[in-house]
Enzyme design. Structure first.
Site, mmCIF file in Angstrom:
data_model
loop_
_atom_site.group_PDB
_atom_site.id
_atom_site.type_symbol
_atom_site.label_atom_id
_atom_site.label_comp_id
_atom_site.label_asym_id
_atom_site.label_seq_id
_atom_site.Cartn_x
_atom_site.Cartn_y
_atom_site.Cartn_z
ATOM 1 N N ASN A 15 0.852 -1.185 0.000
ATOM 2 C CA ASN A 15 0.000 0.000 0.000
ATOM 3 C C ASN A 15 0.896 1.246 0.000
ATOM 4 O O ASN A 15 1.729 1.409 0.902
ATOM 5 C CB ASN A 15 -0.886 -0.045 1.263
ATOM 6 N N ARG A 53 -9.401 8.123 -0.696
ATOM 7 C CA ARG A 53 -10.338 8.553 0.353
ATOM 8 C C ARG A 53 -11.231 9.667 -0.151
ATOM 9 O O ARG A 53 -10.846 10.452 -1.011
ATOM 10 C CB ARG A 53 -9.562 9.039 1.577
ATOM 11 N N ARG A 57 -6.994 12.789 1.210
ATOM 12 C CA ARG A 57 -5.899 13.245 2.083
ATOM 13 C C ARG A 57 -4.544 12.717 1.626
ATOM 14 O O ARG A 57 -3.518 13.273 1.970
ATOM 15 C CB ARG A 57 -6.163 12.853 3.532
ATOM 16 N N GLU A 78 -8.697 0.574 -2.801
ATOM 17 C CA GLU A 78 -9.500 0.610 -1.572
ATOM 18 C C GLU A 78 -10.394 1.837 -1.639
ATOM 19 O O GLU A 78 -9.934 2.927 -1.989
ATOM 20 C CB GLU A 78 -8.597 0.721 -0.346
ATOM 21 N N THR A 109 -8.125 3.431 8.749
ATOM 22 C CA THR A 109 -9.381 2.687 8.732
ATOM 23 C C THR A 109 -9.525 1.888 10.027
ATOM 24 O O THR A 109 -8.852 0.879 10.223
ATOM 25 C CB THR A 109 -9.425 1.748 7.509
ATOM 26 N N GLY A 224 1.188 -1.410 4.326
ATOM 27 C CA GLY A 224 1.592 -0.102 3.831
ATOM 28 C C GLY A 224 2.463 0.683 4.784
ATOM 29 O O GLY A 224 3.679 0.789 4.595
HETATM 30 N N1 PXP Z 1 -5.823 -3.116 4.140
HETATM 31 C C1 PXP Z 1 -6.765 -2.152 4.170
HETATM 32 C C2 PXP Z 1 -8.142 -2.508 3.703
HETATM 33 C C3 PXP Z 1 -6.475 -0.837 4.601
HETATM 34 O O1 PXP Z 1 -7.435 0.090 4.629
HETATM 35 C C4 PXP Z 1 -5.151 -0.536 4.976
HETATM 36 C C5 PXP Z 1 -4.794 0.844 5.389
HETATM 37 O O2 PXP Z 1 -5.017 1.708 4.328
HETATM 38 C C6 PXP Z 1 -4.193 -1.579 4.898
HETATM 39 C C7 PXP Z 1 -4.561 -2.857 4.504
HETATM 40 C C8 PXP Z 1 -2.753 -1.339 5.236
HETATM 41 O O3 PXP Z 1 -2.588 -0.935 6.555
HETATM 42 P P1 PXP Z 1 -1.167 -0.403 7.012
HETATM 43 O O4 PXP Z 1 -0.907 0.847 6.247
HETATM 44 O O5 PXP Z 1 -1.361 -0.165 8.478
HETATM 45 O O6 PXP Z 1 -0.167 -1.475 6.722
#
Ligand code: PXP
Length: 265
Positions: A15, A53, A57, A78, A109, A224
């Site tokens: 991500n 989003r 942002r 997403e 989220t 991410g």
């Molecule tokens: N999966 C989904 C559906 C998310 O919304 C996010 C955060 O945007 C992630 C995975 C990844 O989360 P992180 O950035 O904490 O690794």
């Protein structure tokens, strides 16, 4: 006839939202999320995930256009289940859409989608995306009712929200961590049994990824913030490579073998 364990490979979706967060802190074009996507792929990412989003942002509409046009790996978009996002998804036709709950005031989220409560609106929404050839994923808590409802609304995939599991690790709460891991193991099994592809993500780090990667029903992790943060210190391909190596190592020792396949080894 010998039997052998069935364990599918584990994909990594990187991500890149927070490359855009950094860019947007100053405006302009640097650092570029598309360049980050290419570097993540160089490091071993199987796909790229970006969250458009409602308040834009981090990722922008232009980022989605560029990612869709130029990526060499699948794009997982997403988004919230809104009319605006549906139109954008149908215009770009990403490989997959992951539907997430969205609240303006949240930092990230928080919690999974209320699939049970939104069953009636999600069903036609999912159908429209699938009708365009987009795979549909729902971001949910590993909760049996949410899993059943996800299958009922026609989703292809559920992504299990690992946020609470990761919080337990941060708090050094061993009992809570074990409980959350058990909840994910049960959720992954139930979702797989319901015919859903199982993904997981949110908050995962080098320290927390392996127990989740050992759950054999899970076939994709989306990670991410931690990877992008680590990239500041050692570069993005290296951060992705290290996460990949930890995932691959964990996969050699699955938590529970899913089933046995007969036939020639
Ligand atoms: N999966 C989904 C559906 C998310 O919304 C996010 C955060 O945007 C992630 C995975 C990844 O989360 P992180 O950035 O904490 O690794």
């Amino acid at each position: 006839m010998r039997s052998r364990p069935v364990i599918s490979p584990l994909r990594l979706g990187v991500n890149i939202d927070h490359v855009a967060t950094l860019r947007n802190a100053r405006g302009g074009r640097h650092p570029d999320p598309l360049r980050a996507a290419h570097l993540a792929i160089d490091g071993g990412a199987d796909g790229i995930t970006a969250h458009l989003r409602e308040d834009r942002r981090h990722i922008s509409d232009e980022d989605i256009t560029r990612l869709k046009n130029e990526l060499t790996r699948p794009l997982n978009l997403e988004m919230a289940a809104t009319a605006e996002m549906l139109a954008i998804a149908l215009r770009h036709v990403p490989n997959a859409c992951c539907l997430v709950p969205e609240r303006r005031e949240e930092r990230t989220t928080e919690g999974g989608l209320d699939v049970v409560g939104q069953r009636e609106t999600l069903k036609p929404f999912v159908a429209k995306l699938k009708g365009a050839g987009i795979r549909v994923s729902l971001f949910i808590e590993p909760d049996l009712q949410a899993i059943e409802a996800s299958a009922a609304v026609g989703a292809d995939i559920v992504e299990l929200h690992t946020g609470r599991y990761c919080h337990m690790a941060l708090d050094n709460d061993a009992a809570g961590l074990a409980g959350e891991l058990a909840r994910h193991a049960a959720g992954a099994r139930a979702a797989h049994a319901a015919g859903l592809e199982v993904h997981a993500g949110h908050g995962l780090t080098y320290n927390t990824v392996q127990p989740i990667a050992r759950l054999p029903e899970i076939v994709e992790l989306n990670i991410g913030h931690f990877i992008i943060g680590e990239a500041i210190f050692g570069g993005l391909p290296a951060a992705v490579r290290r996460m990949r190596a930890l995932m691959d190592e964990a996969r050699q020792h699955p938590a529970v073998v899913m089933a046995s396949a007969g036939g020639a080894a």
